[in-house]
Motif scaffolding. Structure first.
Motif, PDB file in Angstrom:
ATOM      1  N   PHE A 102      36.376 -14.143  12.233  1.00  0.00           N
ATOM      2  CA  PHE A 102      35.904 -15.506  12.455  1.00  0.00           C
ATOM      3  C   PHE A 102      34.992 -15.986  11.326  1.00  0.00           C
ATOM      4  O   PHE A 102      34.958 -17.181  11.030  1.00  0.00           O
ATOM      5  N   SER A 103      34.266 -15.086  10.704  1.00  0.00           N
ATOM      6  CA  SER A 103      33.457 -15.471   9.542  1.00  0.00           C
ATOM      7  C   SER A 103      34.361 -15.903   8.395  1.00  0.00           C
ATOM      8  O   SER A 103      34.089 -16.892   7.703  1.00  0.00           O
ATOM      9  N   ARG A 104      35.458 -15.175   8.202  1.00  0.00           N
ATOM     10  CA  ARG A 104      36.402 -15.517   7.136  1.00  0.00           C
ATOM     11  C   ARG A 104      37.079 -16.863   7.403  1.00  0.00           C
ATOM     12  O   ARG A 104      37.342 -17.635   6.476  1.00  0.00           O
ATOM     13  N   LEU A 105      37.345 -17.161   8.683  1.00  0.00           N
ATOM     14  CA  LEU A 105      37.947 -18.448   9.035  1.00  0.00           C
ATOM     15  C   LEU A 105      36.964 -19.606   8.883  1.00  0.00           C
ATOM     16  O   LEU A 105      37.372 -20.764   8.805  1.00  0.00           O
ATOM     17  N   GLY A 106      35.677 -19.283   8.879  1.00  0.00           N
ATOM     18  CA  GLY A 106      34.671 -20.335   8.780  1.00  0.00           C
ATOM     19  C   GLY A 106      34.233 -20.876  10.129  1.00  0.00           C
ATOM     20  O   GLY A 106      33.639 -21.954  10.213  1.00  0.00           O
ATOM     21  N   ILE A 107      34.508 -20.135  11.208  1.00  0.00           N
ATOM     22  CA  ILE A 107      34.106 -20.556  12.546  1.00  0.00           C
ATOM     23  C   ILE A 107      32.621 -20.265  12.742  1.00  0.00           C
ATOM     24  O   ILE A 107      32.131 -19.195  12.377  1.00  0.00           O
ATOM     25  N   LYS A 108      31.919 -21.221  13.331  1.00  0.00           N
ATOM     26  CA  LYS A 108      30.507 -21.039  13.650  1.00  0.00           C
ATOM     27  C   LYS A 108      30.345 -20.842  15.155  1.00  0.00           C
ATOM     28  O   LYS A 108      31.161 -21.313  15.944  1.00  0.00           O
ATOM     29  N   ASN A 109      29.277 -20.178  15.544  1.00  0.00           N
ATOM     30  CA  ASN A 109      29.028 -19.952  16.969  1.00  0.00           C
ATOM     31  C   ASN A 109      28.891 -21.255  17.743  1.00  0.00           C
ATOM     32  O   ASN A 109      29.210 -21.318  18.930  1.00  0.00           O
ATOM     33  N   SER A 110      28.447 -22.299  17.089  1.00  0.00           N
ATOM     34  CA  SER A 110      28.230 -23.585  17.755  1.00  0.00           C
ATOM     35  C   SER A 110      29.482 -24.456  17.805  1.00  0.00           C
ATOM     36  O   SER A 110      29.488 -25.505  18.455  1.00  0.00           O
ATOM     37  N   ASP A 111      30.562 -24.052  17.128  1.00  0.00           N
ATOM     38  CA  ASP A 111      31.778 -24.867  17.076  1.00  0.00           C
ATOM     39  C   ASP A 111      32.466 -24.951  18.434  1.00  0.00           C
ATOM     40  O   ASP A 111      32.525 -23.966  19.181  1.00  0.00           O
ATOM     41  N   TYR A 112      33.000 -26.131  18.722  1.00  0.00           N
ATOM     42  CA  TYR A 112      33.903 -26.282  19.861  1.00  0.00           C
ATOM     43  C   TYR A 112      35.302 -26.001  19.334  1.00  0.00           C
ATOM     44  O   TYR A 112      35.836 -26.743  18.510  1.00  0.00           O
ATOM     45  N   VAL A 113      35.898 -24.920  19.799  1.00  0.00           N
ATOM     46  CA  VAL A 113      37.203 -24.480  19.314  1.00  0.00           C
ATOM     47  C   VAL A 113      38.286 -24.836  20.328  1.00  0.00           C
ATOM     48  O   VAL A 113      38.145 -24.551  21.521  1.00  0.00           O
ATOM     49  N   ILE A 114      39.355 -25.459  19.849  1.00  0.00           N
ATOM     50  CA  ILE A 114      40.521 -25.739  20.685  1.00  0.00           C
ATOM     51  C   ILE A 114      41.699 -24.956  20.111  1.00  0.00           C
ATOM     52  O   ILE A 114      42.051 -25.107  18.942  1.00  0.00           O
ATOM     53  N   ILE A 115      42.282 -24.119  20.947  1.00  0.00           N
ATOM     54  CA  ILE A 115      43.388 -23.252  20.537  1.00  0.00           C
ATOM     55  C   ILE A 115      44.697 -23.848  21.038  1.00  0.00           C
ATOM     56  O   ILE A 115      44.754 -24.386  22.146  1.00  0.00           O
TER      57      ILE A 115
END
Length: 301
Positions: A102-115
Motif C-alpha cells: 500500500f505504501s508503493r501504491l501511494g495509499i494513505k491511512n486516511s484515504d477513502y478507498v473504493i474497490i
C-alpha cells in the motif's frame, strides 16, 4: 502450537476476538458513515459534487482489462497480491507485505478507498476483507463493478494511474479473521455460526479440492453465488429483503465464521453480511487447510 504456526496475527488477539466477538465488533475501527457496499451511481455523484469526498479507486481486475479501460485515476492491484502462499494453500497477505504494497501504491491511512472488479465481487470482496483485517477505516466496494459504473454514466480512461509513494501503517482488527484454532473452538460455541460458502456438491462431499471431502461439522451451506443477481446485464448484490431471507437462520446476535476453498467466496459472504450489520469473520485457512488435516472433524450429507 501447530494450529497457529502460520497465523499472521497474534494468537492472543484472535482468541480474545473469538471469545468476545460482539464486543470486538461494536468497537470496529470502520468509519460508521461509510457503507461496505456502495452503488455506482452514488460513487459517480461523489466525483461531480463540489467539495464532496474524493475517493481513491483500486481496480482488482486483470492488467489486460485495466489497460483496456478503467475508472479515471484508478490504481491497479493484482488480487494475488492480497494472498500469501503457504505450502499448498494461501493465506492473507502478511502485515509487512501489506504495508509495503500500500505504501508503493501511494495509499494513505486516511484515504477513502473504493474497490471494484468485473462485477462478480469476488476479488473486490477479498481485498475489502484484507483491508478491514488491517483496520483501514474508510473502504467500500462498488456494487456491480465496472459494468455498473458505465451504466451509471461513468467514463473510462486507459492511462496507467500512479500516486506518489506513501508511508502506510496497517492497524489490526483480528476479530475479522478466524484461524484453524478459533474455528475448531467454534464447534462448541452456540453463539457462533459457521457458513460454508462453497457449492452444494462440495458441501455434501461429492467433490473436493482438498484431500478429504465434506464440510466443517454444523456448518450451514449458503453458496456465495446466491448473494448475486443479474440486473441489466451486470452482476449486483441482491436487495436487502432477499438477503435477509437468505440469512434469516443465522441470527443477528451470533458471530458468523465464513469459509470456502481459498478465501474469495467467503470474502463475498463477509462483505454482504458486514453490509447487513452482522458480526462476521473469514476462516483464513479455509477448506484447503481443514480438509487436508486428518485430525480435524468433518461431516458429509
Amino acid at each position: 502450537m501447530t494450529d497457529n504456526r502460520n497465523a499472521p496475527l497474534p494468537v492472543l488477539g484472535l482468541l480474545l476476538a473469538f471469545l468476545f466477538p460482539h464486543v470486538a465488533h461494536s468497537h470496529s475501527e470502520r468509519d460508521p458513515d461509510i457503507r461496505p457496499l456502495i452503488p455506482a451511481a452514488q460513487v459517480r455523484a461523489m466525483r461531480t459534487t463540489p467539495g464532496g469526498e474524493r475517493p481513491v479507486f483500486i481496480d482488482v481486475r486483470s492488467i489486460r482489462a485495466y489497460k483496456a479501460g478503467h475508472v479515471p485515476g484508478a490504481l491497479h492491484l493484482s488480487i494475488e497480491a492480497s494472498f500469501e502462499p503457504v505450502g499448498d494453500r494461501s493465506r492473507i497477505v502478511a502485515p509487512e507485505t501489506f504495508r509495503r504494497l500500500f505504501s508503493r501504491l501511494g495509499i494513505k491511512n486516511s484515504d477513502y478507498v473504493i474497490i471494484y472488479d468485473d462485477g462478480r465481487l469476488l476479488n473486490a470482496a477479498h481485498l475489502f476483507w484484507v483491508m478491514e483485517v488491517y483496520a483501514h477505516e474508510k473502504v467500500s466496494v462498488m456494487d456491480g463493478g465496472l459494468a455498473a459504473w458505465l451504466q451509471a454514466g461513468g467514463k473510462l480512461e486507459t492511462r496507467w494511474a500512479a500516486r506518489s509513494r506513501s508511508v502506510y501503517v496497517p492497524g489490526m482488527s483480528p476479530h475479522h479473521l478466524s484461524t484453524r484454532l478459533t474455528t475448531r473452538l467454534a464447534l462448541d460455541n452456540p453463539d457462533v455460526v459457521i457458513v460454508d460458502s462453497r457449492s452444494p456438491r462440495q458441501y455434501r462431499g461429492l467433490e473436493s479440492r482438498a484431500r478429504r471431502a465434506g464440510h466443517i461439522p454444523g456448518a450451514i451451506n449458503i453458496p456465495a453465488e446466491r448473494n448475486i443477481e443479474i440486473e441489466d446485464g451486470a452482476p449486483r448484490v441482491k436487495p436487502q429483503g432477499e438477503l435477509q431471507s437468505l440469512y434469516r437462520a443465522l441470527g443477528k446476535k451470533r458471530h458468523i465464521i465464513a469459509y470456502c476453498n481459498r478465501g474469495k467466496e467467503s470474502a463475498l459472504t463477509y462483505l454482504v453480511l458486514r453490509n447487513m450489520g452482522y458480526s462476521v469473520s473469514v476462516y483464513d485457512g479455509a477448506w484447503l487447510e481443514w480438509g487436508n488435516d486428518a485430525v480435524l472433524p468433518i461431516e458429509k450429507d
